[in-house]
Enzyme design. Structure first.
Site, PDB file in Angstrom:
ATOM      1  N   SER A   1       0.178  -8.902   0.814  1.00  0.00           N
ATOM      2  CA  SER A   1      -1.383  -8.890   0.758  1.00  0.00           C
ATOM      3  C   SER A   1      -1.667  -8.765   2.365  1.00  0.00           C
ATOM      4  O   SER A   1      -0.886  -9.359   3.322  1.00  0.00           O
ATOM      5  CB  SER A   1      -1.846 -10.179   0.261  1.00  0.00           C
ATOM      6  OG  SER A   1      -3.093 -10.373   0.498  1.00  0.00           O
TER       7      SER A   1
ATOM      8  N   HIS B   1       1.055  -1.073   0.175  1.00  0.00           N
ATOM      9  CA  HIS B   1       0.057  -0.093   0.113  1.00  0.00           C
ATOM     10  C   HIS B   1       0.860   1.388  -0.049  1.00  0.00           C
ATOM     11  O   HIS B   1       0.601   2.239  -0.755  1.00  0.00           O
ATOM     12  CB  HIS B   1      -0.804  -0.075   1.282  1.00  0.00           C
ATOM     13  CG  HIS B   1      -2.105  -0.934   1.306  1.00  0.00           C
ATOM     14  ND1 HIS B   1      -1.754  -2.084   2.164  1.00  0.00           N
ATOM     15  CD2 HIS B   1      -3.072  -1.348   0.591  1.00  0.00           C
ATOM     16  CE1 HIS B   1      -2.766  -2.877   2.118  1.00  0.00           C
ATOM     17  NE2 HIS B   1      -3.609  -2.433   1.092  1.00  0.00           N
TER      18      HIS B   1
END
Ligand code: PAF
Length: 284
Positions: A185, A34
């Site tokens: 993830s 992210h």
């Protein structure tokens, strides 16, 4: 860094913020992957522009049997991470802010979302399109950043933006991997130690596929079988799909010409991981 929970506050806060505004939609549980999206957003926004991160675990993209309730929500840690990479504004709406109890409008993409993940998660892309459309309307960004790990999601969102003529650049950010190659993830944290050890097989299988294609392999079926066999070498892996498709149409390739996407979803216990390899401009 401003943090807003309501649409009204966010809109009011954004009124005084300089453009371009670049949005990074997330479901939180932020990791280095992210943060790489945020860095790409900053690059697009420039030092003077505004980077907005939304953190919202979107119920409409989970089926009832999926992990909506268990999905990690470490909000304070996420806000610290956002601060550490220079995010300007965070939007953290509650479910009621994003969905009225009688909400009855959904956004459907009807082509690219049919195969791959759409086959095993038929609700998923309409949930993603609906929430991303709403975030786009709320934030009105000039650009938004999505990761290439969710290759199909990126393609579906690009199609939605194109077909609805929204003036938003969709920026793709490359997959970020752990040192052993596992794609980052938020769901990796569900893996027990042995599953985590074996999950590296996904990257290894894709790397071997890359070598094969760059070495001249052009038969999609043989390539798929090679990847499947390699993954099946990990005793805990349960394949959801392995597909060799065109990276634009996301449909099966009769033969590999100048581009190919190998996309896969594999379960380790109840954790479903996705990964992919996209090769373009292949020599004839
Ligand atoms: O990729 C995700 O985290 C989600 O699907 C998204 C784009 C934030 C929509 O909920």
């Amino acid at each position: 860094m401003d943090v807003h929970e309501s649409i009204e506050d966010l809109r009011a806060g954004l009124r005084s913020r300089p453009h371009p505004v670049v949005l990074v939609p997330t479901m939180g549980a932020l990791h280095e992957g992210h943060l790489s999206l945020v860095r790409a957003a900053r690059e697009r926004a420039g030092a003077a522009g505004t980077v907005v991160v939304s953190i919202f675990v979107n119920p409409s993209q989970f089926a009832p049997h999926e992990d909506f309730d268990a999905y990690p929500r470490p909000l304070l840690q996420d806000l610290d991470l956002c601060r550490s990479v220079g995010v300007d504004v965070v939007f953290t709406p509650a479910r009621e802010v994003m969905y009225a109890p009688d909400a009855s409008v959904r956004v459907l993409e009807e082509q690219l979302s049919q195969g791959l993940c759409g086959r095993s998660r038929p609700h998923f892309f309409s949930g993603v399109c609906t929430v991303v459309a709403k975030l786009f309307h709320i934030v009105q960004p000039e650009a938004a950043v999505f990761g290439e790990k969710d290759f199909q999601q990126l393609a579906v969102i690009r199609r939605m933006v194109r077909d609805l003529a929204w003036p938003i650049d969709i920026i793709a950010a490359p997959i970020v991997r752990e040192p052993d190659g596992l794609a980052m993830s938020s769901r990796n944290q569900y893996l027990d130690a042995e599953s985590r050890r074996q999950a590296v097989v996904l990257h290894q299988a894709l790397q071997r596929a890359r070598e094969a294609v760059l070495g001249g392999a052009r038969n999609p079926q043989a390539l798929r079988e090679q990847v499947v066999a390699e993954i099946q070498g990990a005793p805990l892996a349960r394949i959801d799909y392995v597909e060799v498709v065109d990276p634009d149409a996301l449909t099966p390739l009769p033969s590999i010409a100048n581009q190919v996407l190998i996309a896969l979803a594999v379960r380790f216990g109840s954790t479903r991981l996705i990964d992919n390899l996209c090769l373009r401009k292949l020599p004839a």
